[in-house]
Motif scaffolding. Sequence first.
Motif, mmCIF file in Angstrom:
data_model
loop_
_atom_site.group_PDB
_atom_site.id
_atom_site.type_symbol
_atom_site.label_atom_id
_atom_site.label_comp_id
_atom_site.label_asym_id
_atom_site.label_seq_id
_atom_site.Cartn_x
_atom_site.Cartn_y
_atom_site.Cartn_z
ATOM 1 N N GLU A 148 0.898 -0.809 0.217
ATOM 2 C CA GLU A 148 0.210 0.047 -0.061
ATOM 3 C C GLU A 148 0.623 1.237 -0.457
ATOM 4 O OE1 GLU A 148 -2.609 -0.430 4.227
ATOM 5 O OE2 GLU A 148 -4.065 -1.428 2.387
ATOM 6 N N GLU A 149 2.195 1.403 0.822
ATOM 7 C CA GLU A 149 2.550 1.991 0.744
ATOM 8 C C GLU A 149 3.608 2.401 -1.315
ATOM 9 O OE1 GLU A 149 6.380 4.103 3.087
ATOM 10 O OE2 GLU A 149 5.217 2.382 4.301
ATOM 11 N N GLN A 150 3.599 1.583 -1.115
ATOM 12 C CA GLN A 150 4.601 1.699 -2.646
ATOM 13 C C GLN A 150 3.800 2.190 -3.702
ATOM 14 O OE1 GLN A 150 6.727 -1.770 -3.973
ATOM 15 N NE2 GLN A 150 7.020 -1.173 -6.372
ATOM 16 N N ALA A 151 2.771 1.743 -3.796
ATOM 17 C CA ALA A 151 1.315 2.455 -4.202
ATOM 18 C C ALA A 151 1.052 3.736 -3.764
ATOM 19 C CB ALA A 151 -0.454 1.735 -4.461
ATOM 20 N N PHE A 152 0.867 4.099 -2.581
ATOM 21 C CA PHE A 152 1.095 5.855 -2.336
ATOM 22 C C PHE A 152 1.967 6.886 -3.108
ATOM 23 C CE2 PHE A 152 1.611 8.880 0.246
ATOM 24 C CZ PHE A 152 0.787 9.124 -0.196
ATOM 25 N N LEU A 153 3.333 5.878 -2.460
ATOM 26 C CA LEU A 153 4.399 6.726 -3.058
ATOM 27 C C LEU A 153 4.499 6.603 -5.074
ATOM 28 C CD1 LEU A 153 7.203 5.858 -0.588
ATOM 29 C CD2 LEU A 153 6.254 7.803 -0.960
ATOM 30 N N GLU A 154 3.912 5.638 -5.460
ATOM 31 C CA GLU A 154 4.319 5.607 -7.093
ATOM 32 C C GLU A 154 2.897 6.646 -7.730
ATOM 33 O OE1 GLU A 154 3.680 1.798 -7.975
ATOM 34 O OE2 GLU A 154 5.753 0.668 -8.197
ATOM 35 N N ALA A 155 2.013 6.740 -6.857
ATOM 36 C CA ALA A 155 0.831 7.361 -6.981
ATOM 37 C C ALA A 155 1.312 8.754 -6.640
ATOM 38 C CB ALA A 155 0.057 7.377 -6.390
ATOM 39 N N GLN A 156 1.680 9.128 -5.796
ATOM 40 C CA GLN A 156 2.416 10.691 -5.255
ATOM 41 C C GLN A 156 3.588 11.135 -6.654
ATOM 42 O OE1 GLN A 156 1.107 13.188 -2.878
ATOM 43 N NE2 GLN A 156 -0.158 11.280 -2.726
ATOM 44 N N LEU A 157 4.543 10.398 -6.837
ATOM 45 C CA LEU A 157 5.989 10.497 -7.356
ATOM 46 C C LEU A 157 4.892 10.316 -9.554
ATOM 47 C CD1 LEU A 157 8.534 10.848 -8.944
ATOM 48 C CD2 LEU A 157 8.588 7.970 -9.040
ATOM 49 N N GLN A 158 3.827 10.263 -10.051
ATOM 50 C CA GLN A 158 2.900 9.973 -10.886
ATOM 51 C C GLN A 158 2.957 11.656 -10.880
ATOM 52 O OE1 GLN A 158 3.376 8.892 -13.430
ATOM 53 N NE2 GLN A 158 1.960 10.415 -14.690
ATOM 54 N N TRP A 159 1.632 11.864 -9.689
ATOM 55 C CA TRP A 159 1.154 13.586 -9.237
ATOM 56 C C TRP A 159 2.089 14.388 -9.931
ATOM 57 C CZ3 TRP A 159 1.970 17.024 -5.643
ATOM 58 C CH2 TRP A 159 0.810 17.981 -5.505
ATOM 59 N N VAL A 160 3.768 14.012 -9.090
ATOM 60 C CA VAL A 160 4.376 15.477 -9.093
ATOM 61 C C VAL A 160 5.359 15.349 -10.456
ATOM 62 C CG1 VAL A 160 7.213 15.703 -8.391
ATOM 63 C CG2 VAL A 160 5.174 14.860 -6.732
ATOM 64 N N LYS A 161 4.758 13.930 -11.591
ATOM 65 C CA LYS A 161 5.814 14.269 -12.919
ATOM 66 C C LYS A 161 4.538 14.708 -13.417
ATOM 67 C CE LYS A 161 9.231 9.715 -12.880
ATOM 68 N NZ LYS A 161 8.973 9.003 -13.594
ATOM 69 N N GLN A 162 3.380 14.979 -13.353
ATOM 70 C CA GLN A 162 2.256 15.580 -14.365
ATOM 71 C C GLN A 162 2.485 16.857 -13.875
ATOM 72 O OE1 GLN A 162 -1.025 14.010 -13.257
ATOM 73 N NE2 GLN A 162 -1.041 11.669 -14.993
ATOM 74 N N ARG A 163 2.116 17.453 -12.661
ATOM 75 C CA ARG A 163 2.822 18.763 -12.013
ATOM 76 C C ARG A 163 3.973 19.409 -12.824
ATOM 77 N NH1 ARG A 163 0.748 21.868 -9.551
ATOM 78 N NH2 ARG A 163 2.441 22.453 -7.446
ATOM 79 N N ASP A 164 5.350 18.687 -12.940
ATOM 80 C CA ASP A 164 6.282 19.264 -13.350
ATOM 81 C C ASP A 164 6.132 19.366 -14.249
ATOM 82 O OD1 ASP A 164 8.995 20.248 -12.625
ATOM 83 O OD2 ASP A 164 9.934 17.972 -13.733
ATOM 84 N N ASP A 165 5.550 18.735 -15.401
ATOM 85 C CA ASP A 165 5.170 18.671 -17.191
ATOM 86 C C ASP A 165 4.914 20.532 -17.317
ATOM 87 O OD1 ASP A 165 5.312 18.041 -19.729
ATOM 88 O OD2 ASP A 165 3.679 16.864 -18.975
ATOM 89 N N LEU A 166 3.481 20.089 -16.354
ATOM 90 C CA LEU A 166 2.260 21.111 -16.497
ATOM 91 C C LEU A 166 3.264 22.530 -16.081
ATOM 92 C CD1 LEU A 166 -1.006 20.246 -14.709
ATOM 93 C CD2 LEU A 166 -0.621 20.441 -17.498
ATOM 94 N N LEU A 167 4.085 22.828 -15.192
ATOM 95 C CA LEU A 167 4.634 24.272 -14.808
ATOM 96 C C LEU A 167 6.059 24.061 -16.176
ATOM 97 C CD1 LEU A 167 5.349 23.337 -11.034
ATOM 98 C CD2 LEU A 167 3.973 25.034 -12.184
ATOM 99 N N ALA A 168 6.302 22.915 -17.000
ATOM 100 C CA ALA A 168 7.482 23.411 -17.693
ATOM 101 C C ALA A 168 7.071 23.878 -19.297
ATOM 102 C CB ALA A 168 8.300 21.781 -18.096
#
Length: 80
Positions: free
Chosen positions: A6-26
């Motif tokens: 569950e923790e790994q799934a949560f962290l992977e979801a958070q990583l995906q969220w950050v990557k999407q935000r980073d792309d939008l900010l770029a």
Amino acid sequence: MTNEKEEQAFLEAQLQWVKQRDDLLAQVEEKLYEMKHIAEQVALDDTSMLENQKLRLNERFLQLKNEVAELENQLRIFYN
């Protein structure tokens, strides 16, 4: 074991969220730099720029402004 998965799934979801935000900010950054370039062109104009060139630059600037606003809306979605 389940907590670890569950923790790994949560962290992977958070990583995906950050990557999407980073792309939008770029994308926002890229558009803002183009807007800055347009503003500098117009500011440095020694009146040699034709009126239709100024209109095209203004249209592009407004288009970029709208695109930035849309990207900002997408970023807000991530916060909610």
